[in-house]
Write a protein that holds these residues in place. Structure first.
Motif, PDB file in Angstrom:
ATOM      1  N   ALA A   1       5.939  -6.597   2.244  1.00 27.26           N
ATOM      2  CA  ALA A   1       5.003  -6.006   3.203  1.00 27.26           C
ATOM      3  C   ALA A   1       5.755  -4.986   4.043  1.00 27.26           C
ATOM      4  O   ALA A   1       6.984  -4.866   3.962  1.00 27.26           O
ATOM      5  N   MET A   2       5.004  -4.279   4.885  1.00 29.88           N
ATOM      6  CA  MET A   2       5.614  -3.455   5.925  1.00 29.88           C
ATOM      7  C   MET A   2       5.677  -4.315   7.169  1.00 29.88           C
ATOM      8  O   MET A   2       4.674  -4.929   7.556  1.00 29.88           O
ATOM      9  N   TYR A   3       6.840  -4.380   7.784  1.00 36.36           N
ATOM     10  CA  TYR A   3       7.016  -5.172   8.997  1.00 36.36           C
ATOM     11  C   TYR A   3       7.199  -4.213  10.176  1.00 36.36           C
ATOM     12  O   TYR A   3       8.085  -3.362  10.171  1.00 36.36           O
TER      13      TYR A   3
ATOM     14  N   HIS B   1       3.795  -0.512  21.851  1.00 41.74           N
ATOM     15  CA  HIS B   1       4.364   0.633  21.151  1.00 41.74           C
ATOM     16  C   HIS B   1       5.022   0.133  19.873  1.00 41.74           C
ATOM     17  O   HIS B   1       5.858  -0.772  19.925  1.00 41.74           O
ATOM     18  N   PHE B   2       4.647   0.743  18.770  1.00 41.39           N
ATOM     19  CA  PHE B   2       5.121   0.286  17.466  1.00 41.39           C
ATOM     20  C   PHE B   2       6.239   1.172  16.942  1.00 41.39           C
ATOM     21  O   PHE B   2       6.241   2.392  17.146  1.00 41.39           O
ATOM     22  N   GLY B   3       7.175   0.538  16.225  1.00 43.32           N
ATOM     23  CA  GLY B   3       8.180   1.293  15.494  1.00 43.32           C
ATOM     24  C   GLY B   3       7.618   1.813  14.179  1.00 43.32           C
ATOM     25  O   GLY B   3       6.457   1.548  13.835  1.00 43.32           O
ATOM     26  N   ASP B   4       8.448   2.522  13.436  1.00 43.85           N
ATOM     27  CA  ASP B   4       8.017   3.116  12.166  1.00 43.85           C
ATOM     28  C   ASP B   4       7.931   2.109  11.030  1.00 43.85           C
ATOM     29  O   ASP B   4       7.443   2.436   9.954  1.00 43.85           O
ATOM     30  N   GLY B   5       8.464   0.904  11.266  1.00 45.83           N
ATOM     31  CA  GLY B   5       8.323  -0.148  10.264  1.00 45.83           C
ATOM     32  C   GLY B   5       9.483  -0.229   9.293  1.00 45.83           C
ATOM     33  O   GLY B   5      10.223   0.739   9.078  1.00 45.83           O
ATOM     34  N   THR B   6       9.642  -1.407   8.699  1.00 41.57           N
ATOM     35  CA  THR B   6      10.566  -1.624   7.584  1.00 41.57           C
ATOM     36  C   THR B   6       9.741  -2.086   6.406  1.00 41.57           C
ATOM     37  O   THR B   6       9.023  -3.091   6.499  1.00 41.57           O
ATOM     38  N   ARG B   7       9.847  -1.326   5.310  1.00 38.73           N
ATOM     39  CA  ARG B   7       9.145  -1.746   4.101  1.00 38.73           C
ATOM     40  C   ARG B   7      10.037  -2.740   3.366  1.00 38.73           C
ATOM     41  O   ARG B   7      11.137  -2.387   2.926  1.00 38.73           O
ATOM     42  N   LEU B   8       9.583  -3.976   3.248  1.00 41.29           N
ATOM     43  CA  LEU B   8      10.343  -5.035   2.573  1.00 41.29           C
ATOM     44  C   LEU B   8       9.763  -5.254   1.190  1.00 41.29           C
ATOM     45  O   LEU B   8       8.572  -5.552   1.057  1.00 41.29           O
ATOM     46  N   SER B   9      10.612  -5.102   0.183  1.00 40.60           N
ATOM     47  CA  SER B   9      10.193  -5.316  -1.204  1.00 40.60           C
ATOM     48  C   SER B   9      10.992  -6.476  -1.767  1.00 40.60           C
ATOM     49  O   SER B   9      12.230  -6.422  -1.800  1.00 40.60           O
ATOM     50  N   ILE B  10      10.307  -7.509  -2.218  1.00 43.92           N
ATOM     51  CA  ILE B  10      10.962  -8.692  -2.776  1.00 43.92           C
ATOM     52  C   ILE B  10      10.797  -8.643  -4.299  1.00 43.92           C
ATOM     53  O   ILE B  10       9.669  -8.522  -4.802  1.00 43.92           O
ATOM     54  N   LEU B  11      11.930  -8.737  -4.991  1.00 41.57           N
ATOM     55  CA  LEU B  11      11.895  -8.645  -6.464  1.00 41.57           C
ATOM     56  C   LEU B  11      12.029 -10.019  -7.112  1.00 41.57           C
ATOM     57  O   LEU B  11      12.662 -10.917  -6.543  1.00 41.57           O
TER      58      LEU B  11
END
Lengths: 115, 116
Positions: A88-90, A105-115
């Motif tokens: 997900a995007m966190y 106020h939100f940050g730009d996010g971390t896209r987490l990809s689980i393989l």
């Protein structure tokens, strides 16, 4: 204008591995949050944090999740043993809730990809 | 459990037209927020609505809150292409049943596309 910063912007991790997502909230803010957004879906609350402890958490925030403010500036989200469905995007957010008109106020996010 | 529902979920508009996005929520709240999200980007705060009858305007966007009806609207006037984005409302159930501030519940989002 001050902003919330998140690192990394993209994290790829093998299932079962631990991952730490990092956030630097706006410096005079006292309330910190993590949200997630699965691709194409709505934003979901995970946890709120104030005065060095969790204020509230959702059902999603189970024992695999933890948050920490290890120093005066960083706010981290740890997932102990990642699952495919954690992809997900966190988003990290912060606010100064003593000011009624202040949004989160939100940050730009971390896209987490689980393989 | 607080439910927040937006409609429509998809909105395709021509430039110059007006339209309204609706946000209904299921429990008492006096704090409602509107955010904009561009593809792959973060959430940008548009409006904070804190009381019944609150109305805020910024450029071509105007937001209002009716706490009795548990309804907020985001009205778009004379749409332009730059307004194309996803718009979310978010409700803070602060004060209702002792819930603490800050646990935002988001609507599903409205994907707005403005065509020339």
């Amino acid at each position: 204008e001050p902003e919330v910063t998140q690192t990394p912007s993209h994290q790829v991790t093998q299932m079962g591995q631990e991952v730490i997502l990092r956030c630097v909230p706006i410096s005079n803010h006292l309330y910190f949050y993590w949200y997630r957004q699965i691709l194409g879906q709505k934003v979901e609350f995970l946890v709120s944090f104030y005065n060095n402890e969790i204020s509230e958490k959702s059902e999603i925030f189970d024992d695999q999740f933890s948050v920490e403010r290890p120093d005066g500036s960083n706010f981290t989200l740890k997932i102990r043993s990642t699952k495919l469905e954690d992809s997900a995007m966190y988003f990290c957010a912060s606010s100064n809730q003593w000011v009624d008109s202040e949004p989160q106020h939100f940050g730009d996010g971390t896209r987490l990809s689980i393989l | 459990e607080l439910k927040v529902e937006q409609n429509p979920l998809f909105l395709s508009m021509q430039e110059g037209k007006n339209y309204t996005i609706y946000c209904n929520y299921s429990t008492t709240s006096d704090r409602l927020y509107w955010y904009r999200q561009d593809p792959g980007k973060s959430l940008e705060s548009l409006f904070v609505l804190l009381s019944n009858g609150a109305v805020k305007q910024e450029g071509r966007l105007m937001a209002s809150l009716d706490t009795k009806a548990r309804l907020s609207t985001l009205h778009i006037t004379a749409a332009v292409h730059d307004l194309s984005a996803t718009y979310f409302c978010a409700v803070d159930p602060a004060g209702a049943g002792g819930t603490s501030y800050g646990k935002l519940t988001f609507g599903q989002g409205t994907i707005l596309t403005v065509h020339p």
